[in-house]
Design a protein around this motif. Structure first.
Motif, PDB file in Angstrom:
ATOM      1  N   SER A  75       0.864  -1.276  -0.011  1.00 28.58           N
ATOM      2  CA  SER A  75      -0.143  -0.170  -0.147  1.00 28.58           C
ATOM      3  C   SER A  75       0.904   1.074  -0.117  1.00 28.58           C
ATOM      4  O   SER A  75       0.298   2.215  -0.350  1.00 28.58           O
ATOM      5  CB  SER A  75      -1.068   0.033   1.289  1.00 28.58           C
ATOM      6  OG  SER A  75      -0.067  -0.049   2.465  1.00 28.58           O
ATOM      7  N   ASP A  76       2.060   1.162   0.276  1.00 30.14           N
ATOM      8  CA  ASP A  76       2.876   2.408   0.401  1.00 30.14           C
ATOM      9  C   ASP A  76       3.088   2.855  -0.914  1.00 30.14           C
ATOM     10  O   ASP A  76       3.516   4.320  -0.990  1.00 30.14           O
ATOM     11  CB  ASP A  76       4.479   1.967   0.940  1.00 30.14           C
ATOM     12  CG  ASP A  76       4.297   1.800   2.491  1.00 30.14           C
ATOM     13  OD1 ASP A  76       3.225   2.151   2.901  1.00 30.14           O
ATOM     14  OD2 ASP A  76       5.323   1.230   3.035  1.00 30.14           O
ATOM     15  N   TYR A  77       2.939   2.144  -2.133  1.00 29.49           N
ATOM     16  CA  TYR A  77       3.370   2.708  -3.543  1.00 29.49           C
ATOM     17  C   TYR A  77       1.877   3.110  -4.297  1.00 29.49           C
ATOM     18  O   TYR A  77       2.351   2.810  -5.597  1.00 29.49           O
ATOM     19  CB  TYR A  77       4.288   1.919  -4.150  1.00 29.49           C
ATOM     20  CG  TYR A  77       5.333   1.876  -3.242  1.00 29.49           C
ATOM     21  CD1 TYR A  77       6.487   2.669  -3.310  1.00 29.49           C
ATOM     22  CD2 TYR A  77       5.759   0.523  -2.419  1.00 29.49           C
ATOM     23  CE1 TYR A  77       7.615   2.640  -2.638  1.00 29.49           C
ATOM     24  CE2 TYR A  77       6.849   0.461  -1.760  1.00 29.49           C
ATOM     25  CZ  TYR A  77       7.905   1.671  -1.824  1.00 29.49           C
ATOM     26  OH  TYR A  77       9.077   1.518  -1.054  1.00 29.49           O
ATOM     27  N   SER A  78       0.946   3.197  -3.715  1.00 27.62           N
ATOM     28  CA  SER A  78      -0.280   3.544  -4.396  1.00 27.62           C
ATOM     29  C   SER A  78      -1.013   4.509  -3.732  1.00 27.62           C
ATOM     30  O   SER A  78      -0.548   4.879  -2.401  1.00 27.62           O
ATOM     31  CB  SER A  78      -1.085   2.407  -4.441  1.00 27.62           C
ATOM     32  OG  SER A  78      -1.691   1.892  -3.099  1.00 27.62           O
ATOM     33  N   GLY A  79      -1.995   5.435  -4.365  1.00 27.37           N
ATOM     34  CA  GLY A  79      -2.614   6.464  -3.511  1.00 27.37           C
ATOM     35  C   GLY A  79      -3.519   5.852  -2.521  1.00 27.37           C
ATOM     36  O   GLY A  79      -3.969   4.872  -2.466  1.00 27.37           O
ATOM     37  N   GLN A  80      -3.454   6.644  -1.369  1.00 29.38           N
ATOM     38  CA  GLN A  80      -4.103   6.160  -0.284  1.00 29.38           C
ATOM     39  C   GLN A  80      -5.238   7.176   0.144  1.00 29.38           C
ATOM     40  O   GLN A  80      -5.001   8.517  -0.004  1.00 29.38           O
ATOM     41  CB  GLN A  80      -2.895   6.401   0.905  1.00 29.38           C
ATOM     42  CG  GLN A  80      -1.758   5.372   0.783  1.00 29.38           C
ATOM     43  CD  GLN A  80      -2.400   4.025   0.966  1.00 29.38           C
ATOM     44  OE1 GLN A  80      -2.968   3.453   2.170  1.00 29.38           O
ATOM     45  NE2 GLN A  80      -2.017   3.218  -0.195  1.00 29.38           N
TER      46      GLN A  80
END
Length: 468
Positions: A75-80
């Motif tokens: 999840s760190d490398y996608s929009g949150q």
């Protein structure tokens, strides 16, 4: 004169001393074996080293691709999703993937709650509660709670309710005023429950009933659904953890604040994405340098790399060298690594222009994220992980992959060398047998000549003595 001649013959043939045929055969066999054996050993070592080096190169590419793909799935490398007020509601990705429809305005009008009942206060937990049967009804069915002489206490009643497994939790709470039974159901209005006379409850046991509106127990909290308003649309949910209201977003409600709104938006991972690009370039350069050492050509008598003549590794390097300029998405402000500051040096390594990358992330972080890690990946939008995986898959295809074909060639060479070694050993064994046979026959012949020599020497000696 005759004695001198016979002595010369004896010395030349080794008569009187014997011939060390075993040593002669061994020496001749070694002389023939050594150069061929050295040549075969050299070829075998080279083939083994090439198989190992190629396997390592293929494994390194595989590990690089797998590590990158796994990393991008995090999840760190996608929009949150982000909440403007986490004391009212927290938000998170339901699963790795795309976000859509953000931002939205959220109002939490009501939290989902569970039904809670409390009984009248008794002296203590061992006080008798009465005899008979109560019927507990929940969303999962009806359950008979039987109280007899074996469990006729407040503790016994609580245990009987818990043992029923109806989804209602019973506790006995004791304070300075005495003990009371507290019942708690599941969250949401569908989890409301009743506890009524089962047909034979006595007057004392009826103190613990509730029919949904009244009874011997008191309702301290009703079961209800959560009620939220998203962009003006009111909806109801059975729990306080809501999925489905916003695509791929889980909303965890914390507090009801009727009339107040918060914003749920999308945050882009600018810092982590910048680190990712830099780390990718470093890992790429490590792989590139290792491949270059394997394929470097020998010059001025210097020995080249073990795979200097291997076309499959050269193909791998060629495909990797185009990665920076390869379109990773079909459309968008940024489509390739080169556009965000990743360039290829003359030696084939990658270099990241941190200012260009930082500017791209500042200008449109969503576009950079979508290029490197598309929310929906396909042939036209592979992203960085997909582009690298495509290179790996093409090189490692079991039918046409260059790395697979190269491994097959090297293993075929190894097999041929094994056969050549076996043939050579067979030839040398026969050669040694033929030499041994030849020298054995020579030994026999020399023994015969030696006997003749002895006879002649005796006759010469007799002849010389008769003359005297």
């Amino acid at each position: 004169m005759v004695s001198s001649v016979s002595s010369s013959i004896t010395s030349a043939l080794g008569m009187g001393y014997g011939i060390d045929s075993s040593s002669i055969v061994s020496g001749l066999v070694s002389a023939v074996r050594a150069p061929k054996n050295a040549a075969l050993t050299s070829k075998e070592s080279l083939a083994s080293a090439q198989v190992s080096a190629l396997a390592n190169a293929s494994r390194a590419l595989d590990n690089f691709s797998t590590a990158l793909t796994t990393l991008l799935e995090g999840s760190d490398y996608s929009g949150q999703p982000a909440s403007s007020n986490s004391s009212i509601a927290n938000v998170s990705l339901t699963r790795p993937g795309a976000l859509s429809g953000l931002p939205v305005e959220l109002e939490v009008k009501q939290l989902a709650t569970s039904q809670v009942l409390k009984s009248t206060t008794l002296a203590d937990s061992s006080t008798a509660v009465g005899l008979g049967t109560l019927t507990l009804s929940t969303s999962s069915g009806s359950y008979n709670i039987v109280i007899d002489s074996s469990n006729n206490t407040l503790d016994g009643l609580a245990a009987a309710i818990n043992d029923a497994g109806a989804g209602v939790t019973a506790n006995v709470i004791t304070d300075s005023s005495g003990s009371r039974l507290v019942l708690k159901g599941g969250i949401g209005e569908n989890e409301a429950f009743t506890l009524v006379d089962g047909g034979d409850a006595d007057g004392d046991l009826l103190r613990f009933t509730w029919d949904g509106a009244a009874g011997g127990m008191t309702q301290t909290r009703a079961a209800q659904n959560a009620v939220i308003v998203l962009d003006g649309v009111e909806t109801s949910y059975a729990g306080n953890s809501i999925t489905g209201a916003i695509p791929n977003v889980t909303i965890d409600l914390v507090k009801a604040t009727p009339g107040a709104t918060i914003t749920i938006s999308e945050e882009q991972p600018t810092t982590t994405m910048q680190d990712l690009v830099t780390e990718f370039a470093d890992a790429y350069n490590t792989l590139w340098k290792a491949l270059s050492e394997l394929t470097v050509a020998g010059t001025d008598g210097a020995k080249g790399g073990i795979l200097a003549s291997d076309s499959s590794v050269r193909q791998m390097k060629d495909m990797l060298s185009r990665l920076a300029s390869t379109p990773l998405v079909a459309s968008g402000d940024y489509r390739s690594l080169a556009q965000i500051g990743v360039r290829t040096n003359k030696d084939g390594t990658l270099e990241v222009n941190k200012d260009t990358l930082a500017a791209a992330l500042a200008a449109n972080p969503a576009a950079v994220t979508a290029m490197i890690n598309p929310p929906v990946k396909d042939a036209s939008n592979p992203g960085l992980g997909g582009a690298l995986e495509a290179i790996k898959d093409k090189l490692q295809d079991k039918d046409t992959g260059a790395l697979v074909k190269a491994q097959e060639r090297y293993k075929a060479v190894q097999k041929k060398l094994v056969e050549e070694r076996e043939k050579f050993e067979t030839y040398m064994n026969g050669y040694e047998e033929r030499l041994s046979s030849t020298f054995s026959a020579m030994d026999t012949r020399l023994a015969s000549l030696k006997a003749t020599q002895s006879y002649l020497e005796q006759q010469i000696e007799i002849w010389n003595n008769s003359k005297n």
